[in-house]
Design an enzyme around this catalytic site. Sequence first.
Site, PDB file in Angstrom:
ATOM      1  N   TYR A 163     -19.617  12.294 -10.764  1.00 35.52           N
ATOM      2  CA  TYR A 163     -19.670  13.474 -11.626  1.00 35.52           C
ATOM      3  C   TYR A 163     -18.440  13.616 -12.528  1.00 35.52           C
ATOM      4  CZ  TYR A 163     -23.322  14.857  -8.323  1.00 35.52           C
ATOM      5  OH  TYR A 163     -24.443  14.890  -7.552  1.00 35.52           O
ATOM      6  N   HIS A 167      -8.061  -4.272  -6.239  1.00 37.14           N
ATOM      7  CA  HIS A 167      -7.699  -3.551  -5.013  1.00 37.14           C
ATOM      8  C   HIS A 167      -8.823  -3.664  -3.977  1.00 37.14           C
ATOM      9  CE1 HIS A 167      -4.842  -0.802  -3.150  1.00 37.14           C
ATOM     10  NE2 HIS A 167      -5.835  -0.027  -2.764  1.00 37.14           N
ATOM     11  N   ARG A 200       0.790  -1.220   0.000  1.00 30.12           N
ATOM     12  CA  ARG A 200       0.000   0.000   0.000  1.00 30.12           C
ATOM     13  C   ARG A 200       0.833   1.286   0.000  1.00 30.12           C
ATOM     14  NH1 ARG A 200      -5.322  -0.369   3.725  1.00 30.12           N
ATOM     15  NH2 ARG A 200      -5.870   1.272   2.276  1.00 30.12           N
TER      16      ARG A 200
END
Length: 839
Positions: free
Chosen positions: A127, A83, A37
């Site tokens: 969006y 992931h 990570r």
Amino acid sequence: MANAANDLVRLTGGSVELPDEISQSFMQYALSIILGRALPDARDGLKPVHRRILYAMSGLGLGPNSSHRKCARVVGEVLGKYHPHGDVAVYDALVRLAQDFSTGTPLIDGHGNFGSIDNDPAAAMRYTECKLTKVSSEALLDDLNSATVDFVPNFDGNEVEPTVLPAKLPILLLNGCAGIAVGMATNCPPHNLNELMDACIALTEAKEDDAPEVTDQRLFKLVPGPDFPTGALIIGTDGSKKLYKTGNGGVVMRAVTHVEQIVTGRGKTRSAIVVTELPYQVNKAALLEKIADLVNDKKIEGVADLRDESDRDGIRVVIELKRDAVAAVVQNNLLKKSALQTTFSGNFLALMGSGTVPQRFTLRAALDTFLDFRFLTIRRKAAYQLTKVKARAHTVEGLLKALQSADEVIELVRSAPDQNEAREALMDPSNERLGLSRDQADAVLKLQLGQLTRLNKGKLLDEQETLSASKAELENLLNVDTAVRSLMIKEFNENKRKFGVPRRTQIQPEEGELEDIDLVKNSRSVIVVTRGGYIKRMPLKTFESQGRGTRGKKGTSSTSEDNEVSHCFTCNDHDTLLMTTQKGIAFGLRAFQVPTGTRTAKGVPIPSVLPVKTDDIITSVLTVSEFTEEEYVVLATENGWIKKTSLKAFENLSSRGLIIATLEDGDRLAWCQKCTDKDDILIGSRLGMATRFSAEKLRPTGRTSRGVRSMKLKEGDTVADMNVLPSDSVGYVLAVTSSGYGKRINTSDFRTTARGGVGVIAIKFKQSNAKDVVSCLLIVNEDDEVLVITAKGIMVRQKVKDISTQSRTATGVLVQRVDVENGDHITSVSLVPTYEETD
């Protein structure tokens, strides 16, 4: 988890030591965080989440030529296949890859609101839209399907993902990276692509036999420092060098500012500090809030207003100053107390080797790791392509055999009961003309009758020749290291051409590191100071010599009264300028530190160069090449006071300023000259009187003293000029009036008298111009040249020998035409020194 605990209890005989179990479990967790990570891989410069986002977008076909796709679709693809973490973490990583103020070379082309430098968050993923940029498509994912990297199963075993991307660019250094793991963290700044490519080319060339090694000095010259996407300045190179050598260091960043004269609502002008570029990762909104708090808490004085005028064209923060504020002082306080100057704390840490060893690295180590990885990638790609080329060449060979025996092939296939029998017949080893392999036989069986033509045979022969050349080239790449390095250098040059951009962050030397004077050619220049408080420097060659009585060239803008020239002088760019103000303050400045301008340019405000108060003006400038104990500084005021101070006392004078004279009310310090005890001093008044006395008779005084009387002035008369006259001088005194008349006077015509006398007549004025006064008295030689300048900026450069020699009582000749009717007059006459330029 329960089964694992039961197995552990069974293996340990029913007892488990809690500290051992916690230690082991935490180490497994820490290793998972470090490898999976937080830390980037030094080979492709990406964290797992970034790598998975780019790979998923490639799988979705979101190339640079495709249309944008909703970010929510990409995030869902990444979460579902590669992931298994939160959607916020994935979307935040995607957003950063698209922000041009976070990464110097964005890897994702975002469409919509992806946040701002004010720390505004990006719009929700439903969006915004995204696709890959050309850089990520061509420099990271291009060779992915050529067996260049290893693939591993994903978290559920249903998909595969690459362990690393086949990068053609050192993304770790190019875009930088930040991450916090368990017990370790990384913070790498972004760099300029052109500089990194130059360094890669140099290091690659150095690996050839007999090639010179790339020293640290040369490497730091190729990559002098980070290049932040927000621009700004880097102060000094010590921090960058330490970071590059040790993997840990601080880089001082400073905002780009300049001083402007802005018009207020009432039509008056006021100085303002304008910020156009901010240090990397500085929140503009938080910065403005911090400055406002400092002003409200009286920790920073002199700020009248603060506003943000930034728009889509760039950053513009205006810090309006009070009328009595010194711009340089306010700016220094802002740099010290706000984030206009901050430090980037770099810590080079990444997964080295095969991507499993967290290790601190240097600049050289990072580049070497990338180059070794790129070398291996090219070899693996060549091996993959060679396999494909050999397979195709084998197939083409079989097709050519079949075309040579087309009738036999057709007969064998037509007589066979099924396809398998036909294949066996074609593969019959006893058939000397055919004897095809299985792959060749399958290719022949797929042929159509229309392909059994001479034309198709010619195409196959051409293809066979091409495949042979490709095979030789690929085998050369696999066997010869020099061939691989040549290809790498070709790629690096191509990357520069496609993706290179100029450096955004400029590097300024820090005081005590490398002096600016070492970087500047020692040329000669003209420096002009206007009554409106502007200053500029122009090359002397801008003004060629002209004849006596000509109009001259414009040496500055004359659109307003504030642009009237108050002082003009010539100097060498390496000289120290001892600049004195009318209030008795002296400033030290190198000539090359004065910003350059064109002949008609207005110049820059003096407060942006020196901390001169708004109600003070520069009245005199002394050029000093060397500070010696044998020389003195002579200072004179308009009311006739004069003093002498050792030049050595001004050696440490800086741009901060220093009081050098105590003045009485209404008086102005107007002249500053160098002298020795062997010289004489010539003082001239505006009504045409002059006195000459020995400098030795003038007692040296302290820096802040007022001095003594130089000459006895008549009522209404003031000092017009002061000059130092060597005792053995055989030159002339050039007298010029405000109306443009002048003459040369032999220095012997002025006899040495006691200080404080009335003096003798130096020039008489034309009866037709009773209001004429003396503008200057200048010591010259016949071979000299002078610059004569008017209040409206008209300059004439002419030879002294063209001005006639007359007696002290003569009225002189016309030296320069002056538009007296419109208020113009002579303000300054300066000597052009004889000088040869040096590097």
